[in-house]
Design a protein around this motif. Structure first.
Motif, PDB file in Angstrom:
ATOM      1  N   PRO A 107       0.793  -1.235   0.000  1.00 49.00           N
ATOM      2  CA  PRO A 107       0.000   0.000   0.000  1.00 49.00           C
ATOM      3  C   PRO A 107       0.824   1.284   0.000  1.00 49.00           C
ATOM      4  CG  PRO A 107       0.072  -0.882   2.216  1.00 49.00           C
ATOM      5  CD  PRO A 107       0.760  -1.888   1.317  1.00 49.00           C
ATOM      6  N   CYS A 108       2.092   1.215   0.331  1.00 46.41           N
ATOM      7  CA  CYS A 108       2.886   2.445   0.469  1.00 46.41           C
ATOM      8  C   CYS A 108       3.167   3.143  -0.854  1.00 46.41           C
ATOM      9  CB  CYS A 108       4.191   2.143   1.186  1.00 46.41           C
ATOM     10  SG  CYS A 108       3.946   1.611   2.894  1.00 46.41           S
ATOM     11  N   HIS A 109       3.640   2.386  -1.843  1.00 45.79           N
ATOM     12  CA  HIS A 109       3.992   2.990  -3.129  1.00 45.79           C
ATOM     13  C   HIS A 109       3.464   2.171  -4.292  1.00 45.79           C
ATOM     14  CE1 HIS A 109       7.015   4.509  -0.226  1.00 45.79           C
ATOM     15  NE2 HIS A 109       6.577   5.628  -0.723  1.00 45.79           N
ATOM     16  N   ASN A 110       2.511   1.284  -4.005  1.00 45.04           N
ATOM     17  CA  ASN A 110       1.808   0.475  -5.000  1.00 45.04           C
ATOM     18  C   ASN A 110       2.711  -0.506  -5.759  1.00 45.04           C
ATOM     19  OD1 ASN A 110      -0.752  -0.222  -5.954  1.00 45.04           O
ATOM     20  ND2 ASN A 110      -0.443   0.916  -7.843  1.00 45.04           N
ATOM     21  N   SER A 111       3.731  -1.020  -5.079  1.00 50.27           N
ATOM     22  CA  SER A 111       4.514  -2.090  -5.694  1.00 50.27           C
ATOM     23  C   SER A 111       3.650  -3.340  -5.724  1.00 50.27           C
ATOM     24  CB  SER A 111       5.791  -2.362  -4.897  1.00 50.27           C
ATOM     25  OG  SER A 111       6.723  -1.327  -5.097  1.00 50.27           O
ATOM     26  N   LYS A 112       3.823  -4.135  -6.775  1.00 54.47           N
ATOM     27  CA  LYS A 112       3.052  -5.361  -6.942  1.00 54.47           C
ATOM     28  C   LYS A 112       4.012  -6.504  -7.217  1.00 54.47           C
ATOM     29  CE  LYS A 112      -1.035  -3.038  -8.533  1.00 54.47           C
ATOM     30  NZ  LYS A 112      -1.262  -2.020  -9.508  1.00 54.47           N
ATOM     31  N   PHE A 113       3.656  -7.690  -6.664  1.00 52.09           N
ATOM     32  CA  PHE A 113       4.491  -8.873  -6.793  1.00 52.09           C
ATOM     33  C   PHE A 113       3.624 -10.046  -7.223  1.00 52.09           C
ATOM     34  CE2 PHE A 113       6.129  -6.032  -3.566  1.00 52.09           C
ATOM     35  CZ  PHE A 113       7.473  -5.919  -3.884  1.00 52.09           C
ATOM     36  N   ASP A 114       4.147 -10.880  -8.111  1.00 53.34           N
ATOM     37  CA  ASP A 114       3.429 -12.045  -8.635  1.00 53.34           C
ATOM     38  C   ASP A 114       3.204 -13.080  -7.533  1.00 53.34           C
ATOM     39  OD1 ASP A 114       3.389 -14.849 -10.005  1.00 53.34           O
ATOM     40  OD2 ASP A 114       2.986 -13.423 -11.620  1.00 53.34           O
ATOM     41  N   ILE A 115       1.985 -13.639  -7.464  1.00 51.60           N
ATOM     42  CA  ILE A 115       1.679 -14.632  -6.433  1.00 51.60           C
ATOM     43  C   ILE A 115       2.404 -15.951  -6.662  1.00 51.60           C
ATOM     44  CG2 ILE A 115      -0.579 -13.621  -5.893  1.00 51.60           C
ATOM     45  CD1 ILE A 115      -1.858 -16.054  -7.361  1.00 51.60           C
ATOM     46  N   ASN A 116       2.904 -16.193  -7.870  1.00 50.89           N
ATOM     47  CA  ASN A 116       3.590 -17.449  -8.181  1.00 50.89           C
ATOM     48  C   ASN A 116       5.028 -17.502  -7.684  1.00 50.89           C
ATOM     49  OD1 ASN A 116       1.603 -18.949  -9.952  1.00 50.89           O
ATOM     50  ND2 ASN A 116       1.681 -16.956 -10.961  1.00 50.89           N
ATOM     51  N   ASP A 117       5.737 -16.378  -7.800  1.00 51.36           N
ATOM     52  CA  ASP A 117       7.156 -16.403  -7.455  1.00 51.36           C
ATOM     53  C   ASP A 117       7.646 -15.165  -6.705  1.00 51.36           C
ATOM     54  OD1 ASP A 117       7.153 -14.490  -9.464  1.00 51.36           O
ATOM     55  OD2 ASP A 117       8.342 -15.674 -10.867  1.00 51.36           O
ATOM     56  N   GLY A 118       6.749 -14.227  -6.394  1.00 47.87           N
ATOM     57  CA  GLY A 118       7.132 -13.033  -5.647  1.00 47.87           C
ATOM     58  C   GLY A 118       7.877 -11.996  -6.451  1.00 47.87           C
ATOM     59  N   SER A 119       7.987 -12.200  -7.771  1.00 53.50           N
ATOM     60  CA  SER A 119       8.716 -11.237  -8.602  1.00 53.50           C
ATOM     61  C   SER A 119       7.904  -9.952  -8.778  1.00 53.50           C
ATOM     62  CB  SER A 119       9.031 -11.842  -9.966  1.00 53.50           C
ATOM     63  OG  SER A 119       7.836 -12.132 -10.666  1.00 53.50           O
ATOM     64  N   PRO A 120       8.596  -8.817  -8.884  1.00 50.76           N
ATOM     65  CA  PRO A 120       7.879  -7.551  -9.044  1.00 50.76           C
ATOM     66  C   PRO A 120       7.168  -7.479 -10.396  1.00 50.76           C
ATOM     67  CG  PRO A 120      10.249  -7.195  -9.190  1.00 50.76           C
ATOM     68  CD  PRO A 120      10.045  -8.637  -8.841  1.00 50.76           C
ATOM     69  N   THR A 121       5.919  -7.011 -10.387  1.00 47.43           N
ATOM     70  CA  THR A 121       5.142  -6.866 -11.615  1.00 47.43           C
ATOM     71  C   THR A 121       4.719  -5.423 -11.852  1.00 47.43           C
ATOM     72  OG1 THR A 121       3.079  -7.385 -10.465  1.00 47.43           O
ATOM     73  CG2 THR A 121       4.250  -9.231 -11.479  1.00 47.43           C
ATOM     74  N   GLY A 122       4.992  -4.546 -10.894  1.00 49.66           N
ATOM     75  CA  GLY A 122       4.636  -3.147 -11.059  1.00 49.66           C
ATOM     76  C   GLY A 122       5.101  -2.329  -9.878  1.00 49.66           C
ATOM     77  N   GLY A 123       5.109  -1.017 -10.069  1.00 49.71           N
ATOM     78  CA  GLY A 123       5.514  -0.118  -8.996  1.00 49.71           C
ATOM     79  C   GLY A 123       7.019   0.041  -8.943  1.00 49.71           C
ATOM     80  N   PRO A 124       7.488   0.704  -7.907  1.00 46.68           N
ATOM     81  CA  PRO A 124       8.926   0.997  -7.837  1.00 46.68           C
ATOM     82  C   PRO A 124       9.808  -0.175  -7.387  1.00 46.68           C
ATOM     83  CG  PRO A 124       7.798   1.963  -5.963  1.00 46.68           C
ATOM     84  CD  PRO A 124       6.732   1.411  -6.872  1.00 46.68           C
ATOM     85  N   ALA A 125       9.264  -1.226  -6.794  1.00 50.91           N
ATOM     86  CA  ALA A 125      10.102  -2.339  -6.327  1.00 50.91           C
ATOM     87  C   ALA A 125      10.781  -3.023  -7.510  1.00 50.91           C
ATOM     88  CB  ALA A 125       9.271  -3.340  -5.544  1.00 50.91           C
ATOM     89  N   LYS A 126      12.051  -3.341  -7.350  1.00 55.24           N
ATOM     90  CA  LYS A 126      12.833  -4.003  -8.407  1.00 55.24           C
ATOM     91  C   LYS A 126      13.224  -5.427  -8.022  1.00 55.24           C
ATOM     92  CE  LYS A 126      13.055  -0.254 -10.915  1.00 55.24           C
ATOM     93  NZ  LYS A 126      11.879  -0.035 -11.694  1.00 55.24           N
ATOM     94  N   LYS A 127      13.211  -5.740  -6.727  1.00 54.45           N
ATOM     95  CA  LYS A 127      13.613  -7.059  -6.248  1.00 54.45           C
ATOM     96  C   LYS A 127      12.381  -7.856  -5.842  1.00 54.45           C
ATOM     97  CE  LYS A 127      17.926  -5.329  -4.272  1.00 54.45           C
ATOM     98  NZ  LYS A 127      18.638  -5.123  -3.009  1.00 54.45           N
ATOM     99  N   PRO A 128      12.432  -9.185  -5.973  1.00 54.50           N
ATOM    100  CA  PRO A 128      11.297 -10.021  -5.562  1.00 54.50           C
ATOM    101  C   PRO A 128      11.184 -10.109  -4.040  1.00 54.50           C
ATOM    102  CG  PRO A 128      13.121 -11.395  -6.274  1.00 54.50           C
ATOM    103  CD  PRO A 128      13.522  -9.964  -6.551  1.00 54.50           C
ATOM    104  N   LEU A 129      10.005 -10.498  -3.580  1.00 54.84           N
ATOM    105  CA  LEU A 129       9.833 -10.785  -2.164  1.00 54.84           C
ATOM    106  C   LEU A 129      10.633 -12.043  -1.831  1.00 54.84           C
ATOM    107  CD1 LEU A 129       5.969 -10.261  -1.785  1.00 54.84           C
ATOM    108  CD2 LEU A 129       7.791  -8.700  -1.068  1.00 54.84           C
ATOM    109  N   ALA A 130      11.219 -12.080  -0.647  1.00 53.14           N
ATOM    110  CA  ALA A 130      12.012 -13.242  -0.238  1.00 53.14           C
ATOM    111  C   ALA A 130      11.100 -14.444  -0.023  1.00 53.14           C
ATOM    112  CB  ALA A 130      12.775 -12.923   1.044  1.00 53.14           C
ATOM    113  N   PRO A 131      11.449 -15.600  -0.617  1.00 48.93           N
ATOM    114  CA  PRO A 131      10.611 -16.783  -0.439  1.00 48.93           C
ATOM    115  C   PRO A 131      10.740 -17.364   0.968  1.00 48.93           C
ATOM    116  CG  PRO A 131      12.550 -17.312  -1.735  1.00 48.93           C
ATOM    117  CD  PRO A 131      12.576 -15.831  -1.497  1.00 48.93           C
TER     118      PRO A 131
END
Length: 149
Positions: free
Chosen positions: A112-136
């Motif tokens: 919610p902070c800057h609208n970064s989005k991550f894929d539910i399959n692998d945590g990879s960024p799909t939008g917003g300012p985040a460039k790194k995936p969420l840690a598995p």
């Protein structure tokens, strides 16, 4: 004092105030976002808590909707269910500036902070300012419960 000096001083002060407000907003949210209990509007809903921390149990596997997920705020983990028998888990801390992700919608984990989005399959960024995936993280389904491994 001339009119241009006065205008310059006012503009500089306004710019400094704007920067201070922006920084305060980011730093106040980086400790985990809002303190409310809405963990997942969109697919799944939920209270954000649940489970037994001592046993590693997060909750019932059936409470994780297919194609969606659930954020477990207390355990700082988000569990997704890309397909009927597949469960994935990720650290719920956004890789952009450390805010806690809050919802899963449209196949994405959303911060919610800057609208970064991550894929539910692998945590990879799909939008917003985040460039790194969420840690598995590892989860297992035992009976009807889902647990951190």
């Amino acid at each position: 004092m001339t009119a241009s000096t006065s205008r310059r001083s006012v503009l500089a002060a306004a710019g400094a105030a704007t920067a201070a407000v922006s920084l305060a907003a980011c730093s106040s949210e980086s400790g985990g976002g809002e303190s409310g209990s809405d963990s997942n509007s969109g697919e799944g809903g939920g209270d954000g808590g649940g489970g037994d921390a001592a046993s590693g149990e997060l909750g019932k596997a059936a409470d994780i909707p297919e194609g969606g997920g659930k954020v477990f705020k207390d355990q700082k983990v988000v569990v997704t269910r890309p397909s009927a028998n597949e469960y994935k888990a990720f650290d719920s801390t956004c890789t952009h500036q450390g805010c806690a992700v809050k919802e899963i919608t449209g196949g994405n984990i959303v911060c919610p902070c800057h609208n970064s989005k991550f894929d539910i399959n692998d945590g990879s960024p799909t939008g917003g300012p985040a460039k790194k995936p969420l840690a598995p993280k590892k989860v297992v389904v035992e009976g009807d419960s889902i647990k951190l491994a």
